[in-house]
Design a protein around this motif. Structure first.
Motif, mmCIF file in Angstrom:
data_model
loop_
_atom_site.group_PDB
_atom_site.id
_atom_site.type_symbol
_atom_site.label_atom_id
_atom_site.label_comp_id
_atom_site.label_asym_id
_atom_site.label_seq_id
_atom_site.Cartn_x
_atom_site.Cartn_y
_atom_site.Cartn_z
ATOM 1 N N SER A 1 -15.935 49.967 54.013
ATOM 2 C CA SER A 1 -14.802 49.208 53.473
ATOM 3 C C SER A 1 -14.933 47.752 53.897
ATOM 4 O O SER A 1 -15.129 47.452 55.069
ATOM 5 N N GLU B 1 -8.671 49.023 47.633
ATOM 6 C CA GLU B 1 -7.513 49.321 48.480
ATOM 7 C C GLU B 1 -6.462 48.230 48.260
ATOM 8 O O GLU B 1 -6.788 47.037 48.173
ATOM 9 N N SER C 1 -11.127 45.884 50.082
ATOM 10 C CA SER C 1 -9.726 45.645 50.423
ATOM 11 C C SER C 1 -9.215 44.494 49.570
ATOM 12 O O SER C 1 -9.406 43.339 49.906
ATOM 13 N N HIS D 1 -5.797 44.038 47.818
ATOM 14 C CA HIS D 1 -4.439 43.703 48.306
ATOM 15 C C HIS D 1 -3.676 42.656 47.520
ATOM 16 O O HIS D 1 -2.474 42.486 47.738
HETATM 17 N N1 SAH Z 1 -12.398 45.049 57.552
HETATM 18 C C1 SAH Z 1 -12.539 46.145 56.649
HETATM 19 C C2 SAH Z 1 -12.311 47.517 57.240
HETATM 20 C C3 SAH Z 1 -11.150 47.701 58.192
HETATM 21 S S1 SAH Z 1 -9.524 47.817 57.547
HETATM 22 C C4 SAH Z 1 -11.650 45.930 55.442
HETATM 23 O O1 SAH Z 1 -10.918 44.962 55.423
HETATM 24 O O2 SAH Z 1 -11.740 46.707 54.502
HETATM 25 C C5 SAH Z 1 -9.408 49.301 56.662
HETATM 26 C C6 SAH Z 1 -8.274 49.295 55.618
HETATM 27 O O3 SAH Z 1 -6.978 49.349 56.230
HETATM 28 C C7 SAH Z 1 -8.300 48.034 54.803
HETATM 29 O O4 SAH Z 1 -8.093 48.289 53.448
HETATM 30 C C8 SAH Z 1 -7.145 47.274 55.385
HETATM 31 O O5 SAH Z 1 -6.713 46.293 54.523
HETATM 32 C C9 SAH Z 1 -6.141 48.377 55.647
HETATM 33 N N2 SAH Z 1 -5.037 47.957 56.520
HETATM 34 C C10 SAH Z 1 -5.082 47.031 57.488
HETATM 35 N N3 SAH Z 1 -3.882 46.891 58.070
HETATM 36 C C11 SAH Z 1 -3.060 47.763 57.467
HETATM 37 C C12 SAH Z 1 -1.686 48.118 57.661
HETATM 38 N N4 SAH Z 1 -0.934 47.540 58.599
HETATM 39 N N5 SAH Z 1 -1.163 49.073 56.866
HETATM 40 C C13 SAH Z 1 -1.929 49.688 55.931
HETATM 41 N N6 SAH Z 1 -3.232 49.398 55.718
HETATM 42 C C14 SAH Z 1 -3.787 48.451 56.475
#
Ligand code: SAH
Length: 372
Positions: A200, A265, A222, A224
């Motif tokens: 990810s 995501e 990710s 968002h």
């Molecule tokens: N750095 C990478 C992998 C780590 S985060 C990335 O950004 O994909 C893994 C997932 O969890 C990412 O989609 C991230 O955006 C999500 N995430 C981070 N903080 C979160 C939170 N407080 N609530 C829900 N998802 C979160």
């Protein structure tokens, strides 16, 4: 006299292990034997019975098998397990296992802390400490598999999937992450299929191009936010690699006839990115991109400025995407009672040390570094 540091066999994927065997005067095929002993059977070097006694004793002199040490275990009421693992002298990382009916997913960390500062992620509050080694990444799998099989051998305690979604940005530590994922997918180690190992990323575009050349693992992005203005705010690396650049690659990341899709995501933040107009923008953005959308209910943590979108609004958002033909799921939130849900991993013990350092700094008290 300087004594050389022993090498850690967990640092070697198959190619690297074959090179090591050659270096030690053995045939390269020994690599698969050693990998099986290490990862599948979990034995000591001395117990690797199809290697000659003399080679075993030589290997024992120069090598160790050293995974991170589990220093704390929490089990959620829903069966989710979270482990705090100590790496080296000063750092801790977190690894989470999520059992479901048809699979068991292990969420693995790639760095201590994270440098990317996504505003809704608690790991960001910890700052960045350092990259993990191959041994420290695959060691999380090694430890989880062993710990889970000790408890009992029921189907729902097996690691069937790995997601690089713990602490850190995996594409800023590719040198370790790629060999570790190779081991996850290697038949002589963990033997998971390429569809069950997912990296990810927040969208480090140049490294996504590199990744595509060297790994067949599944990819999650990710996202968002459906436009640059909002994404610049939530995922600041977007300023460096904006959506146009990111989506151009996503469109053609997997070969056209492969039927593989990228998972996007999308964390649901109340009143921020969850309105009907955002869904419309998202639909336009993902047009022609082989995609799945995973809506993630925001997991709250102390000090955050955000709240999770109410459930009915998440469902409305999902319906809107589904109606436009986008394959859209809502992620089940698991392990919330142990702070084991996405974005809640901070390596709490390390965090305390950091807080103490910050406090001392404020008071202008110098911390003496005894190692210098
Ligand atoms: N750095 C990478 C992998 C780590 S985060 C990335 O950004 O994909 C893994 C997932 O969890 C990412 O989609 C991230 O955006 C999500 N995430 C981070 N903080 C979160 C939170 N407080 N609530 C829900 N998802 C979160």
């Amino acid at each position: 006299m300087t004594t050389a540091q022993p090498i850690n066999l967990l640092n070697y994927d198959r190619t690297m292990m074959a090179a090591l065997m050659t270096e030690l005067g053995e045939k390269p095929f020994r690599a698969t034997q050693v990998l099986q002993w290490v990862h599948q059977y979990g034995v000591t070097i001395d117990e690797m019975s199809n290697l000659s006694k003399s080679f075993r004793s030589r290997l024992s002199e120069i090598a160790v098998i050293q995974p991170p040490e589990i220093i704390h275990e929490q089990i959620s009421s829903d069966g989710t397990c979270k482990w705090l693992m100590r790496i080296g002298e000063h750092d801790n990382i977190e690894t989470v296992f999520i059992p479901e009916d048809d699979r068991g997913t292990l969420c693995v960390s790639s760095q201590v802390g994270c440098a990317l500062n996504c505003t809704f992620c608690s790991t960001a509050t910890q700052g960045f400490s350092r990259n993990l080694s191959v041994a420290e990444i695959i060691g999380q799998v090694y430890q989880a598999v062993r710990r889970l099989s000790k408890e009992d051998r029921r189907h729902d305690r097996q690691v069937t999937n790995v997601v690089m979604m713990g602490m850190g940005e995996p594409l800023l530590n590719m040198d370790s992450v790629v060999p570790a994922m190779n081991l996850m997918m290697d038949d002589f180690s963990y033997g998971l299929s390429k569809r069950r190992v997912t990296l990810s990323t927040s969208g480090v575009v140049p490294n996504m191009y590199r990744l595509r050349e060297v790994s067949e693992a599944a990819l999650a992005v990710s996202l968002h936010a459906p436009n640059d203005a909002l994404r610049d705010e939530l995922v600041p690396i977007n300023k460096k690699h904006p959506l146009k650049e990111l989506m151009a690659l996503c469109r053609e990341y997997f070969p056209e006839n492969s039927r593989r899709r990228i998972t996007f995501e999308y964390v649901m933040l109340d009143g921020i990115n969850d309105q009907a107009r955002h869904a419309r923008e998202l639909i336009t953005l993902l047009q022609g991109v082989p995609s799945k959308v995973n809506l993630i209910p925001f997991n709250t943590f102390p000090g955050t400025r955000y709240q999770c979108t109410p459930r009915p609004v998440i469902e409305k958002f999902q319906k809107q995407l589904l109606a436009a033909g986008l394959n859209t799921t809502i992620r089940k939130t698991r392990g919330n009672d142990i702070d084991g849900a996405c974005g809640q991993l901070v390596g709490r013990f390390a965090d305390k040390t950091k807080r103490r350092e910050r406090m001392l700094k404020k008071l202008d008290i110098k911390i003496l570094n005894t190692q210098e």
